[in-house]
Design a protein around this motif. Sequence first.
Motif, PDB file in Angstrom:
ATOM      1  N   GLN A   1       0.842  -1.182   0.000  1.00 16.30           N
ATOM      2  CA  GLN A   1       0.000   0.000   0.000  1.00 16.30           C
ATOM      3  C   GLN A   1       0.888   1.247   0.000  1.00 16.30           C
ATOM      4  N   VAL A   2       0.460   2.240  -0.759  1.00 11.20           N
ATOM      5  CA  VAL A   2       1.200   3.487  -0.843  1.00 11.20           C
ATOM      6  C   VAL A   2       0.626   4.465   0.174  1.00 11.20           C
ATOM      7  N   GLN A   3       1.501   5.123   0.917  1.00 12.18           N
ATOM      8  CA  GLN A   3       1.076   6.189   1.819  1.00 12.18           C
ATOM      9  C   GLN A   3       1.316   7.522   1.127  1.00 12.18           C
ATOM     10  N   LEU A   4       0.307   8.372   1.160  1.00 14.49           N
ATOM     11  CA  LEU A   4       0.363   9.652   0.465  1.00 14.49           C
ATOM     12  C   LEU A   4       0.098  10.785   1.443  1.00 14.49           C
ATOM     13  N   GLY A   5       0.882  11.855   1.321  1.00 15.85           N
ATOM     14  CA  GLY A   5       0.684  13.001   2.200  1.00 15.85           C
ATOM     15  C   GLY A   5       0.817  14.302   1.439  1.00 15.85           C
ATOM     16  N   GLU A   6      -0.275  15.079   1.396  1.00 12.96           N
ATOM     17  CA  GLU A   6      -0.282  16.338   0.661  1.00 12.96           C
ATOM     18  C   GLU A   6       0.135  17.500   1.545  1.00 12.96           C
ATOM     19  N   SER A   7       0.653  18.533   0.898  1.00 15.85           N
ATOM     20  CA  SER A   7       0.967  19.788   1.567  1.00 15.85           C
ATOM     21  C   SER A   7       0.921  20.904   0.536  1.00 15.85           C
ATOM     22  N   GLY A   8       0.954  22.134   1.022  1.00 18.66           N
ATOM     23  CA  GLY A   8       1.019  23.273   0.121  1.00 18.66           C
ATOM     24  C   GLY A   8      -0.272  24.040  -0.066  1.00 18.66           C
ATOM     25  N   SER A  25       5.142   7.251  -0.132  1.00 16.68           N
ATOM     26  CA  SER A  25       6.054   6.271   0.460  1.00 16.68           C
ATOM     27  C   SER A  25       5.427   4.897   0.313  1.00 16.68           C
ATOM     28  N   GLY A  26       6.252   3.889   0.311  1.00 10.45           N
ATOM     29  CA  GLY A  26       5.756   2.537   0.097  1.00 10.45           C
ATOM     30  C   GLY A  26       6.400   1.970  -1.150  1.00 10.45           C
ATOM     31  N   TYR A  27       5.626   1.246  -1.936  1.00 12.83           N
ATOM     32  CA  TYR A  27       6.148   0.615  -3.143  1.00 12.83           C
ATOM     33  C   TYR A  27       6.167   1.644  -4.275  1.00 12.83           C
ATOM     34  N   CYS A  95      -4.242  13.877  -3.488  1.00 18.11           N
ATOM     35  CA  CYS A  95      -3.486  13.091  -4.452  1.00 18.11           C
ATOM     36  C   CYS A  95      -3.879  11.632  -4.281  1.00 18.11           C
ATOM     37  N   ALA A  96      -3.691  10.886  -5.350  1.00 20.23           N
ATOM     38  CA  ALA A  96      -4.150   9.505  -5.349  1.00 20.23           C
ATOM     39  C   ALA A  96      -3.277   8.661  -6.251  1.00 20.23           C
ATOM     40  N   ALA A  97      -3.209   7.393  -5.925  1.00 20.83           N
ATOM     41  CA  ALA A  97      -2.466   6.425  -6.730  1.00 20.83           C
ATOM     42  C   ALA A  97      -3.294   5.150  -6.831  1.00 20.83           C
ATOM     43  N   PRO A  98      -3.573   4.707  -8.036  1.00 20.82           N
ATOM     44  CA  PRO A  98      -4.378   3.494  -8.182  1.00 20.82           C
ATOM     45  C   PRO A  98      -3.553   2.250  -7.890  1.00 20.82           C
ATOM     46  N   GLN A  99      -4.158   1.285  -7.230  1.00 27.45           N
ATOM     47  CA  GLN A  99      -3.508  -0.006  -7.029  1.00 27.45           C
ATOM     48  C   GLN A  99      -3.549  -0.808  -8.328  1.00 27.45           C
ATOM     49  N   TRP A 100      -4.552  -0.530  -9.130  1.00 24.38           N
ATOM     50  CA  TRP A 100      -4.646  -1.112 -10.465  1.00 24.38           C
ATOM     51  C   TRP A 100      -5.593  -0.267 -11.282  1.00 24.38           C
ATOM     52  N   CYS A 105      -3.318   4.344 -17.564  1.00 24.95           N
ATOM     53  CA  CYS A 105      -3.472   5.201 -16.392  1.00 24.95           C
ATOM     54  C   CYS A 105      -4.660   6.161 -16.537  1.00 24.95           C
ATOM     55  N   PHE A 106      -4.958   6.597 -17.737  1.00 28.18           N
ATOM     56  CA  PHE A 106      -5.995   7.615 -17.922  1.00 28.18           C
ATOM     57  C   PHE A 106      -7.390   7.025 -18.046  1.00 28.18           C
ATOM     58  N   SER A 107      -7.490   5.728 -17.960  1.00 31.94           N
ATOM     59  CA  SER A 107      -8.802   5.102 -17.988  1.00 31.94           C
ATOM     60  C   SER A 107      -9.288   4.920 -16.557  1.00 31.94           C
ATOM     61  N   ARG A 108     -10.288   4.092 -16.404  1.00 35.48           N
ATOM     62  CA  ARG A 108     -10.894   3.924 -15.089  1.00 35.48           C
ATOM     63  C   ARG A 108      -9.924   3.269 -14.113  1.00 35.48           C
ATOM     64  N   TRP A 109      -9.910   3.789 -12.886  1.00 33.30           N
ATOM     65  CA  TRP A 109      -9.073   3.229 -11.830  1.00 33.30           C
ATOM     66  C   TRP A 109      -9.853   2.242 -10.992  1.00 33.30           C
ATOM     67  N   GLY A 110      -9.115   1.259 -10.464  1.00 36.83           N
ATOM     68  CA  GLY A 110      -9.704   0.322  -9.519  1.00 36.83           C
ATOM     69  C   GLY A 110      -9.484   0.812  -8.102  1.00 36.83           C
ATOM     70  N   ASP A 111      -9.094  -0.098  -7.215  1.00 39.22           N
ATOM     71  CA  ASP A 111      -8.809   0.305  -5.837  1.00 39.22           C
ATOM     72  C   ASP A 111      -7.725   1.382  -5.836  1.00 39.22           C
ATOM     73  N   THR A 112      -7.942   2.400  -5.029  1.00 40.46           N
ATOM     74  CA  THR A 112      -7.071   3.586  -5.070  1.00 40.46           C
ATOM     75  C   THR A 112      -6.669   3.998  -3.665  1.00 40.46           C
ATOM     76  N   ASP A 113      -5.418   4.390  -3.521  1.00 38.16           N
ATOM     77  CA  ASP A 113      -4.931   4.948  -2.266  1.00 38.16           C
ATOM     78  C   ASP A 113      -5.048   6.471  -2.334  1.00 38.16           C
ATOM     79  N   TRP A 114      -5.473   7.075  -1.214  1.00 39.63           N
ATOM     80  CA  TRP A 114      -5.703   8.518  -1.158  1.00 39.63           C
ATOM     81  C   TRP A 114      -4.902   9.148  -0.035  1.00 39.63           C
ATOM     82  N   GLY A 115      -4.517  10.392  -0.246  1.00 42.64           N
ATOM     83  CA  GLY A 115      -3.943  11.163   0.827  1.00 42.64           C
ATOM     84  C   GLY A 115      -5.039  11.750   1.699  1.00 42.64           C
ATOM     85  N   GLN A 116      -4.625  12.508   2.711  1.00 39.11           N
ATOM     86  CA  GLN A 116      -5.603  13.072   3.646  1.00 39.11           C
ATOM     87  C   GLN A 116      -6.206  14.381   3.135  1.00 39.11           C
ATOM     88  N   GLY A 117      -5.596  14.955   2.117  1.00 37.60           N
ATOM     89  CA  GLY A 117      -6.116  16.174   1.510  1.00 37.60           C
ATOM     90  C   GLY A 117      -5.471  17.431   2.051  1.00 37.60           C
TER      91      GLY A 117
END
Length: 124
Positions: A1-8, A25-27, A95-100, A105-117
């Motif tokens: 699982q990817v951990q995501l953290g936004e700022s700015g 962070s993560g894979y 920000c987000a990163a799809p697990q698949w 990439c520009f088509s439909r995403w499956g399970d997705t990891d999200w940051g806290q915003g």
Amino acid sequence: QVQLGESGGGSVQTGGSLRLSCRASGYSYRTYCMGWFRQAPGKEREGVARIGTDDTTTYADSVKGRFIISRDNAKNILYLQMNTLKPEDTAMYYCAAPQWYYGICFSRWGDTDWGQGTQVTVTS
């Protein structure tokens, strides 16, 4: 699982600029397809920009010519440069990163990891 953290995020006047950052962070191989989304109060979450495995990019029509998505693969950081901001850009940005995903990439995403915003507020 990817951990995501936004700022700015922050508050800026109409016409101003902000640069959002997202540290992953993560894979790292799963950070090659990533995107920025936003959600305003009372509205559905919408895609803002995506960046693919070959650094190709796509943008929502509402931000084309004003926002730029980019990344630093060595640091695993995704950026969103936002210029000429408008009050309608006010939203929580994720920000987000799809697990698949389906196909590319520009088509439909499956399970997705999200940051806290991170909140962006544009005042008139």
